[in-house]
Design a protein around this motif. Structure first.
Motif, PDB file in Angstrom:
ATOM      1  N   GLU A  82       0.453  14.003   4.164  1.00 16.97           N
ATOM      2  CA  GLU A  82       1.656  13.472   4.810  1.00 16.97           C
ATOM      3  C   GLU A  82       2.365  12.482   3.891  1.00 16.97           C
ATOM      4  O   GLU A  82       3.597  12.439   3.832  1.00 16.97           O
ATOM      5  CB  GLU A  82       1.276  12.803   6.128  1.00 16.97           C
ATOM      6  N   ILE A  83       1.584  11.693   3.139  1.00 19.28           N
ATOM      7  CA  ILE A  83       2.166  10.754   2.172  1.00 19.28           C
ATOM      8  C   ILE A  83       2.959  11.519   1.116  1.00 19.28           C
ATOM      9  O   ILE A  83       4.103  11.169   0.786  1.00 19.28           O
ATOM     10  CB  ILE A  83       1.065   9.916   1.490  1.00 19.28           C
ATOM     11  N   LYS A  84       2.374  12.600   0.608  1.00 16.34           N
ATOM     12  CA  LYS A  84       3.035  13.392  -0.440  1.00 16.34           C
ATOM     13  C   LYS A  84       4.299  14.080   0.062  1.00 16.34           C
ATOM     14  O   LYS A  84       5.188  14.415  -0.716  1.00 16.34           O
ATOM     15  CB  LYS A  84       2.067  14.437  -0.993  1.00 16.34           C
ATOM     16  N   SER A  85       4.380  14.290   1.376  1.00 17.64           N
ATOM     17  CA  SER A  85       5.560  14.961   1.941  1.00 17.64           C
ATOM     18  C   SER A  85       6.811  14.093   1.835  1.00 17.64           C
ATOM     19  O   SER A  85       7.924  14.590   1.948  1.00 17.64           O
ATOM     20  CB  SER A  85       5.308  15.325   3.413  1.00 17.64           C
ATOM     21  N   MET A  92       4.743   4.813   5.643  1.00 12.02           N
ATOM     22  CA  MET A  92       3.986   3.854   6.453  1.00 12.02           C
ATOM     23  C   MET A  92       2.489   4.008   6.217  1.00 12.02           C
ATOM     24  O   MET A  92       1.763   3.027   6.057  1.00 12.02           O
ATOM     25  CB  MET A  92       4.325   4.063   7.930  1.00 12.02           C
ATOM     26  N   ILE A  93       2.022   5.256   6.173  1.00 11.02           N
ATOM     27  CA  ILE A  93       0.602   5.528   5.946  1.00 11.02           C
ATOM     28  C   ILE A  93       0.172   4.993   4.586  1.00 11.02           C
ATOM     29  O   ILE A  93      -0.881   4.364   4.440  1.00 11.02           O
ATOM     30  CB  ILE A  93       0.318   7.044   6.041  1.00 11.02           C
ATOM     31  N   SER A  94       0.993   5.230   3.564  1.00  9.42           N
ATOM     32  CA  SER A  94       0.681   4.777   2.204  1.00  9.42           C
ATOM     33  C   SER A  94       0.496   3.266   2.150  1.00  9.42           C
ATOM     34  O   SER A  94      -0.473   2.762   1.563  1.00  9.42           O
ATOM     35  CB  SER A  94       1.798   5.204   1.246  1.00  9.42           C
ATOM     36  N   ASN A  95       1.395   2.535   2.776  1.00  7.87           N
ATOM     37  CA  ASN A  95       1.309   1.077   2.768  1.00  7.87           C
ATOM     38  C   ASN A  95       0.044   0.582   3.467  1.00  7.87           C
ATOM     39  O   ASN A  95      -0.604  -0.359   3.000  1.00  7.87           O
ATOM     40  CB  ASN A  95       2.548   0.475   3.441  1.00  7.87           C
ATOM     41  N   MET A  96      -0.306   1.228   4.576  1.00 13.05           N
ATOM     42  CA  MET A  96      -1.493   0.795   5.320  1.00 13.05           C
ATOM     43  C   MET A  96      -2.777   1.074   4.534  1.00 13.05           C
ATOM     44  O   MET A  96      -3.695   0.265   4.518  1.00 13.05           O
ATOM     45  CB  MET A  96      -1.532   1.483   6.679  1.00 13.05           C
ATOM     46  N   ILE A  97      -2.840   2.237   3.873  1.00 15.37           N
ATOM     47  CA  ILE A  97      -4.029   2.575   3.087  1.00 15.37           C
ATOM     48  C   ILE A  97      -4.202   1.593   1.930  1.00 15.37           C
ATOM     49  O   ILE A  97      -5.317   1.145   1.634  1.00 15.37           O
ATOM     50  CB  ILE A  97      -3.945   4.027   2.574  1.00 15.37           C
ATOM     51  N   LYS A  98      -3.114   1.218   1.278  1.00 16.35           N
ATOM     52  CA  LYS A  98      -3.179   0.258   0.169  1.00 16.35           C
ATOM     53  C   LYS A  98      -3.748  -1.083   0.635  1.00 16.35           C
ATOM     54  O   LYS A  98      -4.424  -1.775  -0.121  1.00 16.35           O
ATOM     55  CB  LYS A  98      -1.785   0.043  -0.431  1.00 16.35           C
ATOM     56  N   GLU A  99      -3.447  -1.440   1.888  1.00 12.67           N
ATOM     57  CA  GLU A  99      -3.926  -2.707   2.430  1.00 12.67           C
ATOM     58  C   GLU A  99      -5.304  -2.587   3.074  1.00 12.67           C
ATOM     59  O   GLU A  99      -5.829  -3.559   3.610  1.00 12.67           O
ATOM     60  CB  GLU A  99      -2.916  -3.223   3.474  1.00 12.67           C
ATOM     61  N   GLY A 100      -5.883  -1.370   3.021  1.00 17.35           N
ATOM     62  CA  GLY A 100      -7.205  -1.158   3.596  1.00 17.35           C
ATOM     63  C   GLY A 100      -7.204  -1.144   5.115  1.00 17.35           C
ATOM     64  O   GLY A 100      -8.246  -1.319   5.736  1.00 17.35           O
ATOM     65  N   LYS A 101      -6.040  -0.924   5.719  1.00 24.08           N
ATOM     66  CA  LYS A 101      -5.928  -0.918   7.177  1.00 24.08           C
ATOM     67  C   LYS A 101      -6.114   0.487   7.738  1.00 24.08           C
ATOM     68  O   LYS A 101      -6.018   1.480   7.017  1.00 24.08           O
ATOM     69  CB  LYS A 101      -4.564  -1.466   7.606  1.00 24.08           C
TER      70      LYS A 101
END
Length: 232
Positions: A82-85, A92-101
């Motif tokens: 979904e991030i690559k799309s 939103m997903i990308s930002n949350m993953i970077k923050e470990g959320k």
């Protein structure tokens, strides 16, 4: 203001408050239900596959698919796709993953639901989900599905960290700082899910420290009885 009038005012304010709370909760449930719903004619068997980052879930899911005919749905892979799309959800997903959320339940459930609907199989391994109690409750509420069982890969943090730092998949979240954030999230959020299902007798614990082949022998012992029952 007299005493009787004061009581009426209190009852009025309380009834408005209670009504607003009910409306908000009902709206939230409706929004989640509206986002995803299983086709009524499709009955599926689901096995949740849980374990810390680097515990070897993905490798063993590949083996299970080959030997027992399940379809592997990785919550993490679906989120990365979904991030690559390039969608708004993807950002939103990308930002949350970077923050470990942890990504909101409705987002992950919607992706899982779409994958189940588009697949002709009726047996699914859901890898890396639910990540917390809210995920679990939302998934069961929305889909009406409880897992057949939970396959839990038990692995010490030091071993998982060594594996993650040693692999080279080009993943943005495979750096020491983010890895440790992911460990913290896992310990605080995912272990209660395992404890919940363990209380219901649904957890199948696997020692994930052993070599891959030995781990799969233990996995086969879990799946073979269920597979034999289906065949019978």
């Amino acid at each position: 203001m007299g005493l009787q009038q004061l009581h009426c005012e209190i009852r009025y304010r309380f009834s408005r408050f209670a009504g607003c709370m009910y409306q908000q909760q009902h709206q939230e449930r409706t929004e989640i239900r509206g986002a995803v719903s299983l086709p009524t004619n499709k009955k599926v068997t689901v096995v949740f596959v849980l374990g810390g980052p680097g515990s070897g879930k993905g490798t063993q899911c590949t083996n299970i698919v080959e030997h027992f005919g399940y379809t592997h749905l990785s919550a993490g892979d679906l989120l990365r796709a979904e991030i690559k799309s390039g969608s708004e959800n993807g950002t939103m997903i990308s930002n949350m993953i970077k923050e470990g959320k942890i990504v909101p339940s409705e987002v992950t459930i919607k992706l899982l639901q779409r994958a189940i609907q588009e697949n002709g199989n009726d047996k699914f391994l859901i890898d890396g989900f639910p990540r917390n109690e809210e995920n679990r409750a939302a998934f069961e509420l929305v889909t009406g599905i409880e897992p057949e069982f939970v396959l839990f890969f038990d692995c010490p943090e030091a071993e998982m960290e060594k594996r993650l730092l040693g692999r080279n998949q080009g993943r943005e979240d495979d750096n020491i700082e983010t890895i440790r954030k992911r460990f913290n999230v896992y310990m605080e959020s995912s272990l209660p899910v395992i404890e919940y299902y363990n209380s219901k007798g649904k957890v199948r614990k696997i020692d994930a420290v052993k070599p891959v082949g030995e781990v799969f022998e233990a996995v086969k012992a879990v799946f073979a009885p269920a597979n034999e029952k289906v065949a019978a």
